[in-house]
Enzyme design. Structure first.
Site, PDB file in Angstrom:
ATOM      1  N   HIS A 186       0.525   8.842  61.995  1.00 57.84           N
ATOM      2  CA  HIS A 186       0.638  10.142  61.311  1.00 57.84           C
ATOM      3  C   HIS A 186      -0.625  10.520  60.545  1.00 57.84           C
ATOM      4  O   HIS A 186      -0.552  11.064  59.436  1.00 57.84           O
ATOM      5  CB  HIS A 186       1.835  10.154  60.354  1.00 57.84           C
ATOM      6  N   HIS A 209       4.504  15.820  73.400  1.00 58.49           N
ATOM      7  CA  HIS A 209       5.046  15.780  72.031  1.00 58.49           C
ATOM      8  C   HIS A 209       6.342  16.577  71.995  1.00 58.49           C
ATOM      9  O   HIS A 209       6.435  17.640  72.601  1.00 58.49           O
ATOM     10  CB  HIS A 209       4.012  16.396  71.081  1.00 58.49           C
TER      11      HIS A 209
END
Length: 351
Positions: free
Chosen positions: A189, A289
């Site tokens: 992240h 994604h």
């Protein structure tokens, strides 16, 4: 056939869906992938809707080019809105021609799509237990955070050595829990700087992760390329990229081994098929994604079915409520795979 109505739908305060209705009664569904600030993409959709009404829904490429180029501005809100439109128009096209979208894109090269499942845990032990449960459910790949955001003090106030050690322990615990039959998808992240990302990437290499996702912020292609040059684990990145040109730069700089286009953010099915083609020329795999709804998943599966360099599909439990209840007939989950649907369009309808 003409477009009669373009209706954005905000669901659960973060999912922005789209319904496009034609004058023949055909309906197409899409989704915009700006779940942080969906109202911005909704405003862009309403702007485009004023011009789309009355247009031919089958001119899919034309509509993308027209609205992408129509003003001085581009960016996440505009590209998310264009993605929703593109997916909905492909859904209409498939229904019109009575074919799944993958058939219109050249035909499928696989009958099922391999998934990776999100697993969680505050501690390494909790994480390992959740990963083991996913493996027992049939998933052959699991995704998890190497650097836990739920630490006190937070990770950015921790010592460099502590952050690296935590990553080693979490990845090691999951590997021990699932053995070598399950791939590890290590998510970061964007939390690390270049130096820490390189050290952690090297430290976990012996545990053989399938990929090391977004170890640093995606702001600099050169910085991401530096990490990839010094880390033997394949980097996966691209979820925040909007265009084929941004992906071209990633690929030219050899900044990753997997690209992560979001069909609801990077121009829809049309542009993501182009991104996959660019990646294929560089021998790079595609892992779309997908943190959104079953509409996004359905669009992803249409792409996954027809590209040769598909590697893995992100999955967040769309077979469970509340996501499952958003569509009339969810895609069929078989262990750790989704069956490629034969239904016209993208294969799902909004409930």
């Amino acid at each position: 056939m003409k477009i009669d109505a373009v209706e954005p739908i905000l669901a659960h305060d973060k999912f922005l869906l789209l319904k496009v209705v034609t004058d023949t009664g055909l309906v197409g569904y899409g989704e915009a992938g700006l779940h942080g600030v969906p109202e911005a993409a909704e405003a862009a959709l309403r702007t485009f809707a004023r011009d789309l009404v009355g247009q031919d829904p089958l001119r899919i490429e034309h509509h993308f080019q027209r609205y992408y180029r129509f003003s001085h501005f581009r960016g996440a809100a505009i590209c998310a809105a264009l993605s929703a439109i593109d997916i909905a128009l492909w859904d209409i096209a498939g229904t019109h021609f009575q074919a799944p979208v993958w058939q219109l894109l050249g035909g499928k090269v696989r009958d099922r799509v391999r998934l990776y499942m999100h697993v969680n845990g505050r501690t390494a032990g909790e994480l390992a237990a959740d990963a083991a449960a996913a493996a027992r459910a049939g998933f052959t790949a699991v995704r998890f955070d190497a650097v836990s955001p739920a630490t006190d003090p937070p990770y950015w106030d921790r010592a460099h050595s502590w952050v690296v050690q935590e990553g080693i322990e979490r990845v090691g615990a999951v590997r021990e829990a699932v053995g070598v039959e399950v791939d590890l998808c290590v998510e970061v992240h964007r939390r690390l700087d270049v130096a820490t990302a390189i050290e952690l990437g090297r430290a976990i290499a012996d545990l053989r992760p399938l990929f090391y996702e977004d170890p640093i912020r995606p702001d600099s292609v050169d910085s991401m390329a530096e990490v990839q040059r010094h880390v033997p684990v394949p980097i996966a990145t691209g979820e925040r990229h909007h265009t084929i040109w941004e992906f071209r730069e990633l690929l030219e700089r050899r900044a990753c081994r997997f690209v992560r286009p979001d069909v609801c953010h990077a121009g829809g099915i049309t542009q993501c098929k182009k991104i996959a083609g660019l990646a294929e020329a560089f021998d790079v795999g595609v892992i779309p994604h997908n943190p959104l709804t079953p509409v996004s998943t359905a669009a992803c599966v249409q792409l996954d079915a027809c590209i040769p360099n598909f590697a893995l599909q992100e999955y967040t439990g769309e077979d469970q409520p509340p996501k499952r209840d958003m569509v009339v007939a969810p895609l069929v989950l078989e262990g750790g795979y989704l069956k490629v649907p034969e239904a016209p369009g993208i294969g799902v309808e909004l409930n």
